[in-house]
Design an enzyme around this catalytic site. Structure first.
Site, PDB file in Angstrom:
ATOM      1  CG  ASN A  85      -1.898  -1.182   1.167  1.00 15.56           C
ATOM      2  OD1 ASN A  85      -2.179  -1.712   0.099  1.00 15.56           O
ATOM      3  ND2 ASN A  85      -2.388  -1.592   2.321  1.00 15.56           N
ATOM      4  CB  ILE A  86       1.053   4.040  -2.210  1.00 14.19           C
ATOM      5  CG1 ILE A  86      -0.374   4.316  -2.714  1.00 14.19           C
ATOM      6  CG2 ILE A  86       1.742   3.005  -3.103  1.00 14.19           C
ATOM      7  CD1 ILE A  86      -0.441   4.954  -4.099  1.00 14.19           C
ATOM      8  CG  ASP A  87      -2.695   3.376   2.617  1.00 15.21           C
ATOM      9  OD1 ASP A  87      -1.969   3.138   3.606  1.00 15.21           O
ATOM     10  OD2 ASP A  87      -3.433   2.519   2.093  1.00 15.21           O
ATOM     11  CG  HIS A 103       3.723  -1.797  -4.700  1.00 17.41           C
ATOM     12  ND1 HIS A 103       2.530  -2.488  -4.778  1.00 17.41           N
ATOM     13  CD2 HIS A 103       4.680  -2.662  -5.144  1.00 17.41           C
ATOM     14  CE1 HIS A 103       2.751  -3.709  -5.257  1.00 17.41           C
ATOM     15  NE2 HIS A 103       4.050  -3.835  -5.487  1.00 17.41           N
ATOM     16  CB  CYS A 141      12.132  15.875 -11.707  1.00 19.57           C
ATOM     17  SG  CYS A 141      12.492  16.230 -13.454  1.00 19.57           S
ATOM     18  CB  CYS A 200      16.938  17.230 -12.898  1.00 27.36           C
ATOM     19  SG  CYS A 200      15.560  17.802 -11.859  1.00 27.36           S
ATOM     20  CB  CYS A 260      14.984  20.493 -15.070  1.00 30.04           C
ATOM     21  SG  CYS A 260      14.044  18.950 -15.047  1.00 30.04           S
ATOM     22  N   GLY A 307      -5.301  -9.129   3.475  1.00 32.75           N
ATOM     23  CA  GLY A 307      -5.826  -8.147   2.536  1.00 32.75           C
ATOM     24  C   GLY A 307      -5.113  -8.109   1.206  1.00 32.75           C
TER      25      GLY A 307
END
Length: 254
Positions: free
Chosen positions: A104-106, A121, A129, A132, A155, A192
């Site tokens: 999970n990215i939360d 993840h 970016c 750069c 950039c 989950g």
């Protein structure tokens, strides 16, 4: 065996273990209001992941990617840890849980108080970016994202959230730490997750090959079910707290 008997058996395993690792997926945060991916009403039922969440599609049309991400921002940014997140933090505080490996990215595990969390993840706390390598906090980029514009770097490049998209490899250092934690644990709780995304789906095998016991908490079957010691077909928001309460009570009373 009844559901209560399964829970009792799982609680015994947790009470006896000293180095527990939890492997969590999108279903772990669904009770917090964040949609999962692979259920019948999940995100991939509405969108082709290769078209909206791949590195290739991001490079081809970053505005399209951010339009898709914008629909997820409010559920993720306003979500609060649910009882399952809090229960794992309680197990860690009690010295039972050694690490959490999450897809999970939360960031909800950290919000709940968990300290040793390996985010395979990535996360939404920052963006980088690719032209750069400048990294910035995500918060100042939100006005651009909400207005439908991909956030640009000085950039001229386009900031990409520090999440792992399809076509990208996982962060090698984080994956190695997760692998080590799972390989060294004496109990693995898989909760989950359908275990359908490589290479994360292979991580439990490093535990089962050593004879480590596995508890699965998931509504749907997984390939790992035949190797599990206990399977709980239940909502993580009720099963994980019940498991933690029973296990901690048994550990105190033993």
């Amino acid at each position: 065996m009844s559901a209560s008997a399964h829970l009792e058996h799982a609680a015994e395993l947790v009470a006896q273990a000293c180095r527990i690792v939890a492997l969590t997926g999108a279903g772990f945060s669904r009770p917090s209001g964040i949609p999962d991916f692979r259920s019948p009403d999940g995100l991939w039922a509405k969108s082709d992941p290769s078209e909206v969440a791949s590195l290739r599609s991001f490079r081809r049309n970053p505005d399209h990617f951010y339009a898709w991400l914008n629909g997820l921002l409010d559920p993720i940014l306003t979500a609060q840890p649910n009882p399952a997140h809090l229960a794992l933090a309680e197990l860690e505080a009690a010295g039972k849980l050694n690490a959490i490996v999450t897809q999970n990215i939360d960031g909800l595990h950290q919000q709940a108080g968990s300290r040793r969390v390996f985010e395979l993840h990535g996360h939404l706390r920052s963006a980088t970016c690719p032209d750069c390598d400048r990294q910035v906090p995500t918060k100042p980029l939100l006005p651009n994202i909400r207005s439908g514009r991909a956030p640009r770097c000085n950039c001229g490049g386009t900031f990409k959230p520090d999440v792992v998209l399809f076509d990208e490899i996982l962060p090698p250092g984080i994956f190695w730490l997760a692998h080590q934690a799972i390989e060294q644990c004496d109990l693995l709780i898989v909760a989950g997750t359908a275990l359908e995304v490589a290479p994360v789906c292979d991580l439990p095998l490093f535990a089962t090959r050593r004879g480590t016991k596995v508890i699965i908490v998931n509504f749907e079957p997984t390939y790992l079910d035949p190797m599990a010691s206990v399977i709980l077909r239940a909502d993580v928001a009720s099963a994980i707290p019940a498991l933690a309460r029973a296990a901690l009570y048994e550990a105190v009373g033993s």
